[in-house]
Design a protein around this motif. Structure first.
Motif, mmCIF file in Angstrom:
data_model
loop_
_atom_site.group_PDB
_atom_site.id
_atom_site.type_symbol
_atom_site.label_atom_id
_atom_site.label_comp_id
_atom_site.label_asym_id
_atom_site.label_seq_id
_atom_site.Cartn_x
_atom_site.Cartn_y
_atom_site.Cartn_z
ATOM 1 N N LYS A 154 0.846 -1.189 0.000
ATOM 2 C CA LYS A 154 0.000 0.000 0.000
ATOM 3 C C LYS A 154 0.889 1.249 0.000
ATOM 4 C CE LYS A 154 -3.841 1.693 2.789
ATOM 5 N NZ LYS A 154 -4.742 1.437 3.915
ATOM 6 N N GLU A 155 1.950 1.180 0.811
ATOM 7 C CA GLU A 155 2.858 2.310 0.931
ATOM 8 C C GLU A 155 3.572 2.567 -0.398
ATOM 9 O OE1 GLU A 155 2.669 -0.298 3.081
ATOM 10 O OE2 GLU A 155 1.488 0.878 4.525
ATOM 11 N N TRP A 156 3.966 1.476 -1.034
ATOM 12 C CA TRP A 156 4.681 1.617 -2.294
ATOM 13 C C TRP A 156 3.771 2.226 -3.360
ATOM 14 C CZ3 TRP A 156 4.278 -0.501 -7.269
ATOM 15 C CH2 TRP A 156 5.412 -0.346 -8.086
ATOM 16 N N TYR A 157 2.568 1.672 -3.474
ATOM 17 C CA TYR A 157 1.628 2.245 -4.439
ATOM 18 C C TYR A 157 1.371 3.716 -4.113
ATOM 19 C CZ TYR A 157 0.489 -2.288 -6.517
ATOM 20 O OH TYR A 157 0.541 -3.488 -7.174
ATOM 21 N N GLY A 158 1.293 3.984 -2.799
ATOM 22 C CA GLY A 158 1.019 5.354 -2.369
ATOM 23 C C GLY A 158 2.221 6.267 -2.507
ATOM 24 N N GLY A 159 3.386 5.694 -2.822
ATOM 25 C CA GLY A 159 4.589 6.505 -3.000
ATOM 26 C C GLY A 159 5.167 7.043 -1.700
ATOM 27 N N GLU A 160 4.932 6.333 -0.596
ATOM 28 C CA GLU A 160 5.435 6.798 0.703
ATOM 29 C C GLU A 160 6.961 6.974 0.685
ATOM 30 O OE1 GLU A 160 3.524 7.500 3.293
ATOM 31 O OE2 GLU A 160 1.593 6.603 2.720
ATOM 32 N N ASP A 161 7.619 6.194 -0.172
ATOM 33 C CA ASP A 161 9.084 6.229 -0.207
ATOM 34 C C ASP A 161 9.597 7.368 -1.083
ATOM 35 O OD1 ASP A 161 7.858 4.888 -2.354
ATOM 36 O OD2 ASP A 161 9.760 3.944 -2.918
ATOM 37 N N ARG A 162 8.728 8.040 -1.764
ATOM 38 C CA ARG A 162 9.230 9.144 -2.598
ATOM 39 C C ARG A 162 8.365 10.379 -2.330
ATOM 40 N NH1 ARG A 162 7.466 7.956 -8.778
ATOM 41 N NH2 ARG A 162 5.247 8.093 -8.332
ATOM 42 N N LYS A 163 8.885 11.153 -1.458
ATOM 43 C CA LYS A 163 8.139 12.349 -1.052
ATOM 44 C C LYS A 163 8.507 13.496 -1.996
ATOM 45 C CE LYS A 163 6.541 10.732 3.070
ATOM 46 N NZ LYS A 163 7.237 10.248 4.246
ATOM 47 N N ASP A 164 7.524 14.277 -2.272
ATOM 48 C CA ASP A 164 7.769 15.483 -3.056
ATOM 49 C C ASP A 164 8.651 16.400 -2.221
ATOM 50 O OD1 ASP A 164 7.512 18.168 -4.027
ATOM 51 O OD2 ASP A 164 5.746 17.501 -5.182
ATOM 52 N N PRO A 165 9.850 16.776 -2.739
ATOM 53 C CA PRO A 165 10.758 17.600 -1.918
ATOM 54 C C PRO A 165 10.086 18.909 -1.506
ATOM 55 C CG PRO A 165 11.708 17.096 -4.095
ATOM 56 C CD PRO A 165 10.322 16.562 -4.102
ATOM 57 N N GLY A 212 6.713 17.717 0.693
ATOM 58 C CA GLY A 212 6.945 16.692 1.705
ATOM 59 C C GLY A 212 5.901 15.593 1.671
ATOM 60 N N LYS A 213 5.020 15.681 0.706
ATOM 61 C CA LYS A 213 3.977 14.657 0.617
ATOM 62 C C LYS A 213 4.388 13.533 -0.327
ATOM 63 C CE LYS A 213 -0.253 17.265 1.441
ATOM 64 N NZ LYS A 213 -1.255 17.975 0.639
ATOM 65 N N PRO A 214 3.914 12.328 -0.046
ATOM 66 C CA PRO A 214 4.236 11.207 -0.947
ATOM 67 C C PRO A 214 3.662 11.450 -2.338
ATOM 68 C CG PRO A 214 2.689 10.502 0.780
ATOM 69 C CD PRO A 214 3.081 11.914 1.096
ATOM 70 N N VAL A 215 4.411 11.011 -3.338
ATOM 71 C CA VAL A 215 3.920 11.093 -4.714
ATOM 72 C C VAL A 215 3.466 9.698 -5.134
ATOM 73 C CG1 VAL A 215 4.462 11.764 -7.074
ATOM 74 C CG2 VAL A 215 5.671 12.849 -5.136
ATOM 75 N N PRO A 216 2.180 9.483 -5.166
ATOM 76 C CA PRO A 216 1.678 8.128 -5.455
ATOM 77 C C PRO A 216 2.175 7.617 -6.793
ATOM 78 C CG PRO A 216 -0.119 9.589 -4.790
ATOM 79 C CD PRO A 216 1.079 10.458 -5.004
#
Ligand SMILES: Cc1ncc(C[n+]2csc(CCOP(=O)(O)OP(=O)(O)O)c2C)c(N)n1
Ligand SMILES: Cc1ncc(C[n+]2csc(CCOP(=O)(O)OP(=O)(O)O)c2C)c(N)n1
Ligand code: SF4
Ligand code: SF4
Ligand SMILES: [Mg+2]
Ligand SMILES: [Mg+2]
Lengths: 325, 663, 325, 663
Positions: free
Chosen positions: C213-224, C227-231
């Motif tokens: 879920k986190e990966w799909y949600g882009g939790e690992d790649r936050k918009d610099p 600061g929010k995840p980029v899904p």
């Protein structure tokens, strides 16, 4: 190394009576295959031809190499099993369109995911030949061959597009009566490192009275100027089409173009290589990644007993993991 | 529920339960290893649902200083950390036995345990004489305490906090993972087993992970101190005395044993499609795909090798196929290339292999199908036990072709039978079905070191490597008196042949000639007569007890364990009972069996299926039918306990058909 | 006609204990399905949900409509059989990716050729869930989920491209945790006239620790910046993609575009409708072409006996053809 | 080769042969119709290769004024237009019988016929006492002439030219198509059968195509004149006397009979995947997909119908599936929707249906599998005959579930059994396997009008259409004493249920509870006991001959015809022989069979397989084993002739196992 003996087309013939119908496209495929084996100078005993069940399934009996005539729809698993056991073998699988795309469709799709280094040839005649002409999965909806009680109710599968989507790394179409061209395709398919697929348009004069030799040849549509038939078949090479992937970045584009090209049907039927990607590692190479001596020491050449017939694998290390201490 | 009693035999029955995913398995394995390490023989039985997380699983481990080959129904020590396990199993604890439970859950309502099936809820409330909606955990505890069961309430969460302090970790989700081993440790303390054995077990269970072992040991110590500090009354039962010594034993389950045997046997190609409980074997083999070879011997080269490179390590190719149809067909393809090849599956997978099996039979290709039976029919009880596929294997596939069917009675047999299966396959050039089952697959036992001293690899008849004439006339299917024709591997120079599922001539080409047909049919079927005449009787049947008895048990497969345990238990009471274990089911050893049973007055067929398949088969092949049946088909293996009762019932009361119901 | 009763989401719930793992994506699919049935105001007894075997296969037990939990890989033939017997039923088939694209691939491919008016949903979790996490056909090569002893050896199939090539006339992808979006897709899939396919990205928290879920949600790649995840997931609608065929001439082009779009993966995963072609006649319509009263008088509503339990079909005419004269 | 003799029975055996694609079939059908039209009963057997064009096929038609249910080995009239047919069959012509052949081919060499298998070549040259390379057609003709066979050389090409002139067509490729009917006409002339019957036959054979009929009649007339003008000596045998009358008979083969019965039975959904010899049935049904309904009766509405439109015509949906797995699963899906559904297949297809069958068994879904057995194992002899799948059907599928297996002895039985199969399936809610075979499928007979007067459509237990409570609690699998639970069709209001191949509770939800498991297993298996107790004995077995005999033939399936013919032939010689035909194979009618065979001294098992499957099954179920076997497994059905000889051999010489070899 044993010296390779010189071979010719006759080397690959057997004296088994061939009981295909007169004029059957299967004859063209058979001779193209024999020619390619000869031209590649392969030793007969290093080649194994596997087949499914159908008229097409009888082919191995007419080729003087190891010939394994398997079950309806199952040619790929048998062929893959043998190849992985002994990657030294040149393995070729052949079968009907019903065999490969009807009952065998699950293996067709899943084999693409492995990229085992074999060649698979489908005899695409639009019918279930040996069971008297029912519609095969490549016959288009609405067609009524003479063997059908009514128009075909199912849509057709596009074998080229299906193969590309499935992951085959060499995808081509040949025509049974252009044996020279087909022979070259087969040679390339054998030489291709990975899973190659050739869809061969194969007239079945007995049951398919739509896709006949004459139809492919365009006998029904003569050029008004020359009076000559305008064949429905043309060669991809002749229009400068190039399906070969030369680096990773081209993959998606070449794949997409090949699929689009494969939708071309009806009165303009391309033959030749739609897609070829030699960059994908073969299944054999993937095994090698964790079993490094697999390539030189595959199952078929491994001794399993000593001269006293005792097992030679050492199991002590494995047992040790379970030892009670 | 049965009448509980402590057996005369020196056996100690321990059980742990909990929801799936909560570590029941590793706890039980750790316990079993601990106990084995302390010098006992163990037999462990695992029960679980076809579910990944949440449903109830439990693991029974019986320890003994003597033989132990089955579980008991009566529990000496019940180890729990959830309410459900208590609701389900506490009633089986013996007077004088004990229950470990989470003291914070005593108010838990029966009705809140959604994973309990209605019949369980009904049973529990009936025993307690209460409305189901009123029952709480404490009611059960009170009830069993009234039956003299000792209670060991544990404040798991307090103890976890303490452990957390010690290891410097306070995250509850993390700490919870230690509960299972704590529960085990609690039981060991109650049973007075030295925790140093647990240390070895943890090293085994969490191999390589030092830190995990350390934390678990801390947790174990903590609870040990708690138990020793809080309770004074321990169990009325003690583990029998043993002197721990350097026994050369291993602790394994059936799929591992068979996997190792496959490597030993020279199997170099295995296919599978995931299925419970068979796929564990293949996953094990994937893991052991590369293994050392004995380098200090002279190899016998396979027929195809042209004086090639020989590796120091062997390898086995394990292919996860797209389905079981592909699985068997790939194995047959590999076998054609000269390799010992196998596939492992369970009922539904085997059902898909009919055509592949028939093709192998028709083309005389050796291939081994390792069939782990499970509860049927259809998807059935996918994680439960049954012996329901035997008659199917014997008649599997349309038309008539030879095959061999053998069944192992326990893990030791499974080891040697695995090798035998390949020997039969290559010797008689036909498919061999090796029958195992969920009980063998998922049980854990202490096994002596398997010896390869008497193991011979028989590869059958092969044609010379270099064959004369260009290959157009090698007769792969040459008519011979025995029915066996020398074979070659694909790739052999001069050995070109053809194969086809159609009837064929000696070269392997299709024929419909009636005389060739007859000759080929007879050639193939002669091989089964050959096998029947050559396979020594010791490989076909085993006899336990007095051969001159007129009271016989007949059975096959993994019932062997509970039957032998029950017979041992009945020593002095039923010494006249003899047991005939049929190990080779096809070709059926009619002659020796008729010889043995000729004068039997009572023939008790014991099987884990509904219809008494061995009884049917025996009647089919000998005209002798069982006189009585003890059957079980609820998905759980026989316990020794219920078999003892059932045998008494049959023998004393003449009951014709006893159906066992134990869980 | 019986009056339809009002339904709501709860109408479609059962009180069977749901034993999926906590956090499983299957919950999202279940509730999206229940919501769509409610919003379409379907009568429970007019709906039948079929499933294969796997974690996903348990779904029908949780839905209060006719629930047929079939065999591993065989959900489509069962579902198609029921639908053709009674085209009045709303038939939905669900199953795992192993179920549908591994063992069931042959039915997957061949069902596309029929265009029976049903909806097929694949729970795409990259693993064989119920058998403890082996790689499924959608897991990419080289991936090593925590349940695998080593990296996945097979290439992945692209279900969207495969469905389009097979002939499905509505092809979409959903995400198990965007239940609202998924619900809309399911509604459209049910309403689509012909064979609809929805590939649902379904996190399996227990075995697939890559596609979480986190990966799909882009939790690992936050918009610099934010600061929010980029899904990783985006909606086709949001980029103006339109996969609907509105006339015959568009077919090839829309099909090709959809296939190309489906190659987009990795860090940009489109969800929504890739392709939809309502112009292809359904199998039911094709039957109607030679059995005109099939639509109103399909097998399930035909009487086969009279009140005296005698057969009602007249065979005399047929017999007459074989009469000896 | 057998000792040829003219039987006492008034039978006339005619054979035509030729290469596949040359019109052998239509010629034989035309002949059979002609003879039937002339007032005879006929039995025709078709033999062909798994090949489309070129291999040898032949068709034997026996005509009689009495019963005829099998072929003879001896030929009275051999009709040929190629050399191969003469080489293969001339030796079987009786002294005083005749051979029609193409006179231009007499120099044809044996060696040039590439479709002859080596054993045939060898046999022919051995009989003639010549080197194979020297043998010519004339040698065979001379040889048989020496044995008093009459020769009828025909100048086909001259005659064709003459015909060509008459019809104004000279293209040879076109004219050649008339040769087959010319050959038939020649035989009719020799046999002195009026050509007007041929006219009717041609109208039947080439239905609708007037011109074709006309041309063929011209050809027939032409050759008739030639024959009558050229030969003076005709056969020593005459067709027995009959008075042609308006018999209400039909000429059909087995697949047509079963197809019609399916329509009558109410089967409205049929699936198939092409396979010989089963698919002819499905192709027939595709052709008859729309049929009239009886409009003058009150219908019983199916449970699901909500007072809907009722058509004047019924329809049957026939689906060509992608494989046999899909075929059975689709049929089961349709059955769930309340429809009588079936699939038709042969051995390899059935081998793929194991899981579907088990699912239907587990979920109590009625479904009929029409299984046309053919030569096995594997692809085997795809176009040839065998009864090799019976034990497989009884044990088919992993695990244990109920099913019914019945086998028809001839086409009349096949008609009624087809309807019975659906009745059983719906009544007992289980899969039914209806065993037929290639011999029934591809034989042609004169059949009396099937009567529906005694046919009842039994649909079993159904729940009321409108069910009470919103549907969450309809118990599809309700426990009942009989084991049968009322069912509903998908789509029924209030009837919502679940189905699963897993073990399930009364609602159809998965369960692993052992008590529910036991209850469900027992519920399902009780149904098979119910079937055993309810099905009347007349549907289970048939007895022919003296019930008090101590010499019994036991058999099943299509051997019935040759056995009855052989018994008739042995009238006065072996009147003490009785015949027990087992029609219901599972559940096996043990009690009546034990009753009948109790005092038998001789039990001769007659089957078309290698291992005597019925014998095995009977022993399994009754402990009674056959004392003697007459078997055949070369792919060709028994001829009456060889069965007479074999029976004499067994009875007079006590031969234990006779294997018949006739072609
Ligand atoms: C499991 C199974 N089902 C059906 C058959 C019957 N069968 C034999 S050949 C054939 C079809 C052949 O068609 P195709 O594969 O297109 O080959 P072709 O004859 O056209 O070359 C079928 C269905 C079989 N042999 N096995
Ligand atoms: C013929 C057959 N083979 C194998 C199995 C075992 N099996 C049960 S579930 C499953 C895989 C499930 O994976 P998937 O289809 O992806 O569903 P998921 O559990 O991931 O939802 C398998 C292989 C089976 N039931 N039947
Ligand atoms: S039926 Fe068709 S495919 Fe088969 S041999 Fe004849 S022409 Fe070829
Ligand atoms: S294993 Fe995965 S797919 Fe199965 S229920 Fe658990 S989380 Fe869901
Ligand atoms: Mg074909
Ligand atoms: Mg999955």
């Amino acid at each position: 190394m044993v010296m390779a003996e010189r071979v010719s087309v006759t080397t690959f013939r057997t004296d088994v009576f061939n009981n295909w119908c007169p004029g059957c496209g299967d004859f063209g495929i058979l001779s193209a295959l024999q020619m390619s084996l000869a031209e590649l100078n392969l030793q007969p005993h290093k080649v194994a031809v596997f087949s499914g069940i159908g008229c097409s399934g009888k082919l191995p009996h007419y080729v003087n190499v190891y010939g394994i005539h398997t079950l309806h729809g199952r040619v790929l698993p048998f062929a893959i099993g043998a190849k992985l056991a002994n990657p030294e073998l040149t393995v070729i699988a052949v079968g009907g369109d019903g065999d490969g795309l009807g009952i065998g469709a699950g293996h067709f799709l899943n084999s693409g995911r492995r990229n085992v280094d074999i060649l698979y040839i489908i005899h695409n005649n639009g019918v279930y030949g040996l069971t008297k002409g029912q519609a095969s999965p490549t016959l288009r909806r609405g067609m009524k061959t003479k063997s059908l009680p009514r128009e075909n109710i199912n849509d057709a599968i596009n074998p080229i597009a299906a193969a590309i989507v499935a992951g085959y790394t060499f995808v081509a179409r040949g025509y049974a009566y252009d044996t020279k061209h087909l022979k070259d395709l087969i040679k390339r398919g054998i030489e291709h490192k990975g899973m190659a697929f050739i869809d061969v348009l194969q007239p079945c004069p007995t049951y398919n009275d739509i896709h006949t030799k004459e139809w492919y040849g365009g006998e029904d549509r003569k050029d008004p100027a020359t009076g000559k038939p305008v064949p429905r078949i043309y060669k991809l090479e002749s229009v400068g089409y190039d399906g070969e992937v030369r680096n990773e970045s081209e993959v998606t584009e070449k794949m997409s173009r090949a699929i689009m090209k494969s939708f071309e049907m009806g009165d303009n039927i391309p033959i030749g290589v739609f897609y070829s990607n030699p960059l994908v590692p073969t299944y054999e190479e993937r095994i090698g990644a964790f079993a490094p001596n697999y390539a030189n020491f595959p199952p078929a050449v491994q001794p399993i007993r000593n001269l006293a017939y005792r097992p030679v694998a050492k199991i002590d290390d494995i047992l040790e993991e379970f030892a009670v201490k | 529920m049965m009448d509980l009693k402590q057996r005369s035999s020196p056996k100690f029955c321990w059980m742990i339960g909990g929801s799936q995913g909560s570590g029941v398995d590793s706890a039980a394995n750790a316990y079993a290893y601990t106990i084995a390490s302390a010098g006992y023989n163990v037999f462990g039985k695992r029960e679980y649902y076809s579910n990944i997380k949440g449903e109830h699983s439990y693991f029974t481990v019986v320890a003994s200083n003597g033989n132990v080959r089955s579980v008991l129904e009566e529990i000496h020590m019940l180890v729990t950390f959830d309410a459900e396990t208590v609701f389900r199993h506490a009633f089986n604890v013996l007077p004088g036995g004990g229950v470990i439970y989470d003291q914070s859950q005593v108010e838990e309502k029966l009705r809140n345990i959604h994973t309990l099936e209605p019949p369980v809820v009904k049973r529990v409330s009936e025993v307690l004489g209460k409305e189901a909606s009123d029952v709480r955990l404490k009611d059960v505890l009170n009830y069993v305490e009234g039956k003299k069961v000792k209670l060991y309430p544990i404040p798991y969460s307090d103890l976890l906090k303490r452990v957390g302090d010690l290891i410097g970790q306070q995250q509850l989700s993390f700490l919870t993972r230690l509960v299972n081993i704590m529960a085990v440790a609690a039981s060991l303390s109650i049973m007075d087993v030295d925790l140093r054995y647990l240390q070895a077990a943890l090293e085994y269970t969490f191999r390589g992970k030092k830190k995990v072992v350390g934390m678990n040991m801390t947790a174990a110590q903590t609870i040990h101190e708690y138990v020793r500090g809080s309770f004074t009354s321990f169990l009325d039962y003690k583990l029998p005395q043993v002197t721990p010594n350097n026994r050369d034993v291993f602790i394994m389950n059936g799929t591992t044993v068979v996997g190792i045997a496959k490597i030993a046997s020279g199997c170099r190609f295995q296919t599978y499609y995931p299925i419970t409980p068979a796929s564990d074997e293949s996953v094990f083999l994937e893991d052991k795909a590369v293994f050392p070879l004995n380098s200090d011997v002279e190899y016998e080269y396979p027929h195809i090798a042209e004086g090639k490179y020989v590796g120091k390590e062997g390898n086995i190719v394990v292919v996860q196929a797209e389905d079981e149809i592909a699985a068997i067909d790939m194995a047959v393809g590999a076998s054609l290339a000269g390799v010992r090849a196998a596939t492992a599956t369970s009922g539904p997978g085997f059902s898909l292999m009919m055509e592949g099996l028939g093709w192998a039979g028709m083309n005389e290709v050796p291939v081994v199908v390792t069939l782990y039976q499970r509860g049927g029919p259809s998807t059935g009880l996918p994680t439960r036990h049954e012996q329901g596929d035997m008659l199917f294997t014997i008649h599997a596939g349309h038309g008539e072709f030879p095959r061999i069917v053998l069944a192992s009675g326990d893990m030791e047999e499974a080891f040697y039978d695995t090798i035998k299966a390949f020997n039969y396959a290559e010797r008689y050039q036909m498919p061999v079905i090796h029958l195992l089952d969920k009980s063998i697959a998922n049980s854990t036992i202490t096994l002596r070191r398997p010896s390869l001293d008497n193991v011979i690899i028989e590869r059958g008849l092969w044609a010379d490597g270099e064959l004369a004439n260009g290959g157009k006339t090698f007769k792969r299917y040459e008519y011979t008196e025995s029915g066996l024709s020398p074979r070659v591997a694909l790739g052999t120079k001069g050995g070109i042949f053809w194969a086809t599922g159609d009837e064929h001539d000696e070269l392997g080409h299709i024929t419909e000639d009636p005389t060739i047909r007859d000759a080929m049919m007879e050639k193939r079927m002669r091989k089964i007569e050959l096998a029947d005449s050559e396979i020594p009787v010791e490989e076909k049947i085993s006899v336990y007890g007095d051969r001159s008895s007129d009271k016989w048990i007949v059975s096959w497969g993994s019932t062997k364990g509970p039957i032998l345990d029950a017979m041992e238990e009945l020593t002095g009471i039923r010494d006249d009972l003899a047991f005939l274990q049929v190990r080779l089911l096809h070709p059926f050893p009619s002659a020796p069996i008729i010889e043995i049973l000729r004068n039997a007055r009572m023939i008790i067929d014991i099987e884990q299926n509904y219809s008494g398949q061995l009884g049917q088969l025996m009647r089919m092949r000998t005209s002798i039918a069982p006189t009585h049946h003890i059957l079980k088909y609820n998905g759980r293996p026989f316990s020794m306990s219920e078999l003892v009762v059932a045998l008494q019932d049959v023998i004393s009361n003449g009951t014709k058909r006893v159906v066992c119901k134990g869980e």
